[in-house]
Write an enzyme that holds these catalytic residues in place. Structure first.
Site, PDB file in Angstrom:
ATOM      1  CG  PHE A 157      -1.863  -1.186   1.263  1.00 27.42           C
ATOM      2  CD1 PHE A 157      -2.992  -1.222   0.454  1.00 27.42           C
ATOM      3  CD2 PHE A 157      -1.593  -2.268   2.086  1.00 27.42           C
ATOM      4  CE1 PHE A 157      -3.852  -2.320   0.471  1.00 27.42           C
ATOM      5  CE2 PHE A 157      -2.441  -3.372   2.104  1.00 27.42           C
ATOM      6  CZ  PHE A 157      -3.576  -3.402   1.296  1.00 27.42           C
ATOM      7  CG  ASN A 216      -4.998   1.127  -5.451  1.00 30.47           C
ATOM      8  OD1 ASN A 216      -4.696   1.683  -4.392  1.00 30.47           O
ATOM      9  ND2 ASN A 216      -4.101   0.599  -6.249  1.00 30.47           N
ATOM     10  N   GLY A 265      -3.408   9.822 -11.831  1.00 26.79           N
ATOM     11  CA  GLY A 265      -2.559   9.122 -12.783  1.00 26.79           C
ATOM     12  C   GLY A 265      -1.659   8.180 -12.018  1.00 26.79           C
ATOM     13  CB  CYS A 268      -1.146   2.133  -8.526  1.00 28.45           C
ATOM     14  SG  CYS A 268       0.448   1.423  -8.094  1.00 28.45           S
ATOM     15  CE  LYS A 328       2.441  10.279  -4.593  1.00 23.98           C
ATOM     16  NZ  LYS A 328       1.966   9.192  -3.821  1.00 23.98           N
TER      17      LYS A 328
HETATM   18  P1  NAD Z   1       8.345  -1.204 -11.731  1.00 22.28           P
HETATM   19  O1  NAD Z   1       8.027  -1.273 -13.168  1.00 22.28           O
HETATM   20  O2  NAD Z   1       8.954   0.026 -11.169  1.00 22.28           O
HETATM   21  O3  NAD Z   1       9.338  -2.415 -11.348  1.00 22.28           O
HETATM   22  C1  NAD Z   1       9.160  -3.715 -11.784  1.00 22.28           C
HETATM   23  C2  NAD Z   1      10.556  -4.345 -11.920  1.00 22.28           C
HETATM   24  O4  NAD Z   1      10.421  -5.729 -12.174  1.00 22.28           O
HETATM   25  C3  NAD Z   1      11.376  -3.763 -13.070  1.00 22.28           C
HETATM   26  O5  NAD Z   1      12.617  -3.315 -12.581  1.00 22.28           O
HETATM   27  C4  NAD Z   1      11.536  -4.932 -14.034  1.00 22.28           C
HETATM   28  O6  NAD Z   1      12.767  -4.925 -14.730  1.00 22.28           O
HETATM   29  C5  NAD Z   1      11.455  -6.111 -13.068  1.00 22.28           C
HETATM   30  N1  NAD Z   1      11.094  -7.381 -13.709  1.00 22.28           N
HETATM   31  C6  NAD Z   1      10.099  -7.626 -14.601  1.00 22.28           C
HETATM   32  N2  NAD Z   1      10.092  -8.941 -14.937  1.00 22.28           N
HETATM   33  C7  NAD Z   1      11.092  -9.528 -14.243  1.00 22.28           C
HETATM   34  C8  NAD Z   1      11.597 -10.855 -14.156  1.00 22.28           C
HETATM   35  N3  NAD Z   1      11.048 -11.851 -14.877  1.00 22.28           N
HETATM   36  N4  NAD Z   1      12.634 -11.103 -13.332  1.00 22.28           N
HETATM   37  C9  NAD Z   1      13.202 -10.117 -12.618  1.00 22.28           C
HETATM   38  N5  NAD Z   1      12.772  -8.836 -12.658  1.00 22.28           N
HETATM   39  C10 NAD Z   1      11.739  -8.547 -13.461  1.00 22.28           C
HETATM   40  O7  NAD Z   1       6.996  -1.563 -10.973  1.00 22.28           O
HETATM   41  P2  NAD Z   1       6.505  -1.049  -9.540  1.00 22.28           P
HETATM   42  O8  NAD Z   1       5.955   0.312  -9.644  1.00 22.28           O
HETATM   43  O9  NAD Z   1       7.556  -1.327  -8.543  1.00 22.28           O
HETATM   44  O10 NAD Z   1       5.261  -2.031  -9.299  1.00 22.28           O
HETATM   45  C11 NAD Z   1       5.449  -3.390  -9.043  1.00 22.28           C
HETATM   46  C12 NAD Z   1       4.114  -3.969  -8.592  1.00 22.28           C
HETATM   47  O11 NAD Z   1       3.728  -3.376  -7.355  1.00 22.28           O
HETATM   48  C13 NAD Z   1       2.963  -3.722  -9.556  1.00 22.28           C
HETATM   49  O12 NAD Z   1       2.105  -4.829  -9.531  1.00 22.28           O
HETATM   50  C14 NAD Z   1       2.268  -2.514  -8.955  1.00 22.28           C
HETATM   51  O13 NAD Z   1       0.902  -2.465  -9.285  1.00 22.28           O
HETATM   52  C15 NAD Z   1       2.445  -2.783  -7.474  1.00 22.28           C
HETATM   53  N6  NAD Z   1       2.423  -1.577  -6.643  1.00 22.28           N
HETATM   54  C16 NAD Z   1       3.076  -0.461  -7.053  1.00 22.28           C
HETATM   55  C17 NAD Z   1       3.080   0.666  -6.234  1.00 22.28           C
HETATM   56  C18 NAD Z   1       3.772   1.923  -6.664  1.00 22.28           C
HETATM   57  O14 NAD Z   1       3.531   2.960  -6.048  1.00 22.28           O
HETATM   58  N7  NAD Z   1       4.633   1.909  -7.660  1.00 22.28           N
HETATM   59  C19 NAD Z   1       2.413   0.641  -5.000  1.00 22.28           C
HETATM   60  C20 NAD Z   1       1.778  -0.531  -4.609  1.00 22.28           C
HETATM   61  C21 NAD Z   1       1.791  -1.640  -5.439  1.00 22.28           C
END
Ligand code: NAD
Length: 442
Positions: A157, A216, A265, A268, A328
């Site tokens: 979260f 969300n 935006g 997420c 943001k």
């Molecule tokens: P991101 O795109 O910043 O990072 C994902 C990472 O995973 C990348 O560095 C990518 O290279 C790596 N990756 C992809 N496939 C891979 C594999 N097979 N092996 C190893 N590495 C691999 O994504 P994020 O923003 O960190 O979001 C990740 C998840 O968390 C999503 O499901 C998102 O919805 C959720 N989430 C994000 C946030 C946020 O604020 N960003 C908050 C809560 C939940």
């Protein structure tokens, strides 16, 4: 405890670092060699306040390492967190291709790991994934001879811009588990972050997966609600800021997420809202409310543009300064940022754009290349522009020198997409001021 975190993006890097900070032995794994090289070089592939300092310290003290070598990273860990991206696919659903790729890699490595007692090796899903994904991973691992591996859900979260604080002082930790031993292992792991009696909520994986989407969807609903109300205020001459106060003091409503703006935006909300709509559709349930939240948001991304267009009439050749590009403040993340929708609309009308953001310029430059004028300083962007547009409410935009801005602008007009200035003050300082729903009939 030994932890592997697969995916070192916004969530994975914060997760890995915070677990290392509480004394665990953590390895962050990413398939992106460039990201791992940046981390090895003591830099960060993203901007998140305070993160570089923690990564540096934990690397120096040997608790945090990074690799692209999946097998080595995963084999020794008790907890294997998955934090890879789950973006929107062509139908609006969550694209789980990275999740399934990781599951296949896990199966090929873990099938040789001898079975231990329940909770001794746990795959923990941190990515936001549709209900049923935990079951899908469990089944795939079992089919590949890894039935001894537990699979837990642990939705995240955190908010970008305040990610470290959110992770280390969470309002609650939610875990979706099938065995009490797994609950206890996760409770112990999260113990250091829950010392202020914030709850550790254990439920089924299905409920945990749903909890993230419900959270969300609720937050996005509040934003679309206040945006729609602000638009009505614009028509009726009411001030949304007064209305917001008037309703926010009602404890049943509260103040959070009731700030009107150019639409939500980020990485997420937009995709998660579409994914929950998709979950309903696939299960024969039309989610009317959530669909409207999405539709209101899409329309809201045009509101600022419409105000600008109405003011100038013809935008061809007009120069506009844009302050704030990230979705943001306190992040460099521009995924689905409202600024991009505005930039596209303004460029399509022939406007010239001088843009500034404290952290997101490099990411924006990758998309727009030389179609924008990139300005290192906020006042530089304003120079000789026909107007100033605020899209993201970075702290440093809140108290600028309006005298300087007025001198630099060709025409003293401000379009404030975040309502960070007061209409009366702006007007008495000689500006034509447009906010969102601020009681100026449109
Ligand atoms: P991101 O795109 O910043 O990072 C994902 C990472 O995973 C990348 O560095 C990518 O290279 C790596 N990756 C992809 N496939 C891979 C594999 N097979 N092996 C190893 N590495 C691999 O994504 P994020 O923003 O960190 O979001 C990740 C998840 O968390 C999503 O499901 C998102 O919805 C959720 N989430 C994000 C946030 C946020 O604020 N960003 C908050 C809560 C939940």
């Amino acid at each position: 405890m030994k932890i592997a975190v697969i995916g070192t993006g916004y969530v994975g890097l914060v997760t890995a670092t915070c677990f290392a900070e509480s004394g665990n032995d953590v390895i962050g794994i990413d398939k992106d060699e460039r990201k791992i090289a940046i981390l090895h070089d003591n830099r960060l592939p993203i901007y998140e306040p305070g993160l570089l300092e923690l990564v540096t310290r934990n690397r120096r003290e040997g608790r945090l390492t990074f690799t692209t070598d999946f097998a080595t990273g995963v084999r020794a860990a008790q907890f294997i967190f998955i934090a890879v991206g789950t973006p929107q696919d062509a139908d609006g659903d969550a694209d789980l291709s990275s999740i399934w790729a990781v599951t296949a890699s896990l199966a090929s490595v873990l099938k040789d790991v001898p079975a231990g007692p329940p909770g001794s090796k746990i795959v923990v899903m941190k990515s936001t994934v549709p209900v049923g994904t935990n079951r899908g991973i469990t089944d795939r691992l079992a089919a590949a001879g890894c039935g001894h591996i537990d699979v837990a859900s642990n939705p995240e979260f955190l908010k970008e811009g305040a990610a470290l604080d959110d992770f280390m002082k969470p309002d609650r930790v939610v875990v979706g588990v099938r065995k009490p031993e797994v609950t206890e292992a996760l409770r112990e792991l999260y113990g250091p972050f829950l010392r202020t009696e914030h709850p550790f909520l254990s439920m089924t994986p299905e409920s945990a997966e749903m909890t993230k989407y419900a959270a969300n969807a609720m937050l996005a609903t509040k934003i679309s609600f206040i945006n729609e109300t602000a638009n009505l205020c614009d028509r009726l001459g009411a001030d949304i800021n007064d209305v917001r106060r008037g309703i926010g003091h009602d404890a049943r409503i509260g103040f959070q997420f009731l700030f009107p703006g150019p639409g939500y935006g980020g990485s997420c909300f937009p995709k998660d809202i579409r994914a929950i709509i998709g979950m309903g559709r696939k299960n024969g349930l039309k989610l009317n409310l959530v669909e409207s939240v999405d539709a209101v948001n899409e329309a809201q991304k045009q509101v600022l543009f419409q105000k600008i267009q109405k003011h100038y009439g013809n935008l061809a050749g007009k120069t506009l300064a844009i302050w704030g590009l990230a979705f943001k403040p306190r992040t460099d993340d521009i995924r689905d940022a409202p600024a991009l929708a505005l930039i596209d609309a303004l460029l399509a009308k022939g406007a010239i754009l001088r843009v500034h953001d404290p952290e997101a310029m490099a990411n924006v430059r990758e998309i727009y290349k030389d179609r924008l004028i990139y300005c290192d300083r906020p006042y530089g962007a304003v120079e000789s522009a026909d107007g100033l547009v605020i899209v993201t409410e970075w702290q440093e935009f809140r108290h600028p020198d309006f005298e300087v801005i007025r001198r630099l602008l060709k025409e003293p007009v401000i379009f404030d997409g975040r309502n960070i200035y007061e209409p009366k003050t702006m007007e008495s300082s000689g500006f034509t001021y447009y906010g969102i729903g601020r009681g100026q009939r449109s």
